[in-house]
Design a protein around this motif. Structure first.
Motif, PDB file in Angstrom:
ATOM      1  N   ASP A   1       8.272  -4.971  -5.379  1.00 51.40           N
ATOM      2  CA  ASP A   1       7.055  -5.647  -4.944  1.00 51.40           C
ATOM      3  C   ASP A   1       7.473  -6.583  -3.821  1.00 51.40           C
TER       4      ASP A   1
ATOM      5  N   THR B   1       0.846  -4.334  -7.802  1.00 53.07           N
ATOM      6  CA  THR B   1       1.086  -5.294  -6.733  1.00 53.07           C
ATOM      7  C   THR B   1      -0.241  -5.849  -6.226  1.00 53.07           C
TER       8      THR B   1
ATOM      9  N   GLY C   1       3.014   3.623  -2.963  1.00 53.60           N
ATOM     10  CA  GLY C   1       4.182   2.902  -2.498  1.00 53.60           C
ATOM     11  C   GLY C   1       4.796   3.530  -1.260  1.00 53.60           C
TER      12      GLY C   1
ATOM     13  N   GLN D   1      -2.218  -3.344  -4.100  1.00 52.66           N
ATOM     14  CA  GLN D   1      -2.907  -2.336  -4.903  1.00 52.66           C
ATOM     15  C   GLN D   1      -4.157  -2.925  -5.559  1.00 52.66           C
TER      16      GLN D   1
ATOM     17  N   LYS E   1      11.389   0.532  -7.843  1.00 49.76           N
ATOM     18  CA  LYS E   1      10.116   0.075  -7.290  1.00 49.76           C
ATOM     19  C   LYS E   1      10.212  -1.427  -7.018  1.00 49.76           C
TER      20      LYS E   1
ATOM     21  N   PRO F   1       3.865  -2.447  -2.357  1.00 48.76           N
ATOM     22  CA  PRO F   1       4.715  -1.594  -3.201  1.00 48.76           C
ATOM     23  C   PRO F   1       5.699  -0.780  -2.363  1.00 48.76           C
TER      24      PRO F   1
ATOM     25  N   ASN G   1       8.990   1.982  -2.700  1.00 45.24           N
ATOM     26  CA  ASN G   1       9.846   2.854  -3.500  1.00 45.24           C
ATOM     27  C   ASN G   1      11.175   2.997  -2.775  1.00 45.24           C
TER      28      ASN G   1
END
Length: 457
Positions: A275, A151, A231, A154, A273, A280, A282
């Protein structure tokens, strides 16, 4: 045992002096394949396999041949990086050839025939770069995070980590601790002059208070960075048939979980997961929480309760056409949002627009207020993943080093300690920062770090 360790060390040293090769571009059919070759025999390979030697760091069109048969393999670009001005710090050759499997396989077969040349292991190019001082352990970890980034958040974290603020922070703090230890040595030399020694001790404690606050701020950055790396965990929970799997599918915009009118369909955790605007997430669907005699369903409920303990957020679903449900008493619920589902079955429209203490009312079937839930989730994620400072602790290894240094500095700052004890605590903090910077005690970390790299990096 000692002989075995020595033989292993010698074997490792010999392997580091071998020339390695790997495909550094994508595997399979593609426009261009980049084959990277690093080590002492790179120059010999360049001379024996190509029709001309390019100038350093300039791409040149060349014909690649088999040295034994003089057969033409392909025509492409060769780039020569003489040591130490290369990625690995060694002589390094890059061949950019047509991206067919046959061309790559032929070049690899030629290289394998050469003595002292072997295929690279995962992350071996980067490991050689580290060993040759091209970058440090913190930069290596940042590079691994950049490779793994899925992402935008990240990616930004990895770039910030790679920029070096944590390294600069650690080095500056270590130098300051060394200076404080020198001051303490002076205090020990003036033990006969009590007033002078006490004055030095008081100054040291004042400076330690400032250092302790700086370490505490950097230590606190780990929580946000960890969520960016791994995440934000959002758990979807509730009674059976509350619409949990339907909501998961609606948020994921694909059929991930089985949806059925039969209660207890979901038995295990189903994770997706997302975006969400570069962040991120979860998203985890769970078994319906209720008393049951079914051992499989019991295990599903147990796993849901266990996962809730580590979740960053729980969405507790309650169907609008059913009596409202509440989490069981032993259910971790901080923070917990109430979400009313299946509002498309609410003929009176009483739930429409409901948001606040009563929760958000939505429909996974029609999409009603799904966008509002996503926007609210994004706002929540932004607060939890906010990177406020420029110095970021990005992984557990770094965090543990900072925690150890923080604890040692905090201990050293306690009033009434003899200078010898203060100096010992400062040495412990200094060693922790050396560990952070990768200067000591990290051999057991390297295999784990470089194991995350792909072959050819």
């Amino acid at each position: 045992m000692a002989d075995l360790v020595l033989r292993m060390a010698m074997y490792s040293a010999l392997r580091r002096h071998e020339t390695i090769f790997a495909l550094s571009s994508g595997i399979g059919r593609c426009a261009v394949s980049v084959i990277r070759i690093s080590g002492p025999q790179s120059r010999q390979i360049l001379d024996s396999m190509t029709s001309s030697r390019p100038k350093p760091r300039e791409a040149q069109l060349t014909t690649v041949r088999d040295p034994e048969s003089a057969e033409t393999v392909d025509q492409g670009l060769a780039i020569w990086f003489p040591a130490p001005n290369s990625f690995t710090g060694e002589d390094l050759l890059e061949l950019q050839l047509h991206g067919s499997r046959a061309v790559t396989a032929k070049v690899f077969s030629i290289l394998r025939r050469m003595s002292g040349v072997r295929a690279a292991e995962a992350g071996e190019f980067s490991r050689r770069a580290l060993e040759n001082g091209k970058f440090d352990l913190i930069e290596t970890e940042a590079l691994a995070d950049l490779i793994d980034a899925d992402t935008e958040a990240q990616r930004k974290l990895a770039i910030l980590e790679k920029g070096g603020p944590l390294r600069a922070f650690g080095e500056a703090l270590r130098d300051e601790l060394i200076a404080l230890m020198a001051d303490l040595e002076i205090a020990l030399d003036f033990t006969d002059e009590v007033e002078h020694a006490e004055e030095i001790g008081a100054q040291v404690r004042l400076r330690l208070n400032v250092i302790e606050r700086r370490l505490a701020g950097v230590e606190a950055s780990y929580a946000s960075a960890e969520r960016v790396r791994d995440g934000l965990t959002v758990l979807i929970a509730g009674a059976p048939n509350a619409g949990k799997s339907s909501l998961l599918n609606a948020l994921a915009q694909r059929d991930v979980a089985i949806v059925s009118e039969i209660a207890g369909t979901t038995r295990d955790l189903v994770e997706v997961k997302l975006d969400l605007g570069g962040l991120p997430i979860n998203l985890i669907d769970t078994a319906g929480i209720r008393p049951t005699q079914d051992p499989v369903e019991q295990e599903g409920v147990r796993r849901a309760l266990q996962k809730a303990q580590s979740a960053d957020l729980v969405l507790w679903l309650s169907a609008i056409n059913e009596p409202p449900t509440s989490p069981p008493e032993d259910f971790p619920c901080d923070p917990l949002w109430l979400v009313h589902t299946k509002v498309d079955l609410d003929a009176g429209g009483a739930a429409e627009g409901r948001f606040g203490v009563d929760g958000l009312a939505l429909s996974a079937q029609t999409g009603f207020q799904i966008d509002l839930l996503l926007q609210t989730l994004k706002s929540f994620a932004e607060t939890k993943m906010s990177i406020n400072g420029s110095v970021i602790v990005a992984n557990e290894r770094q965090w543990r080093a900072i925690v150890t240094a923080h604890e040692a500095v905090e201990a050293a700052g306690r009033p009434g300690l003899p200078p010898e004890i203060v100096a010992e605590e400062l040495r412990r903090a200094s060693f922790a920062l050396e560990n952070l910077l990768g200067k000591i005690g990290v051999e057991n970390v390297l295999d784990s770090v470089f194991g995350r790299f792909c072959i050819g990096k």
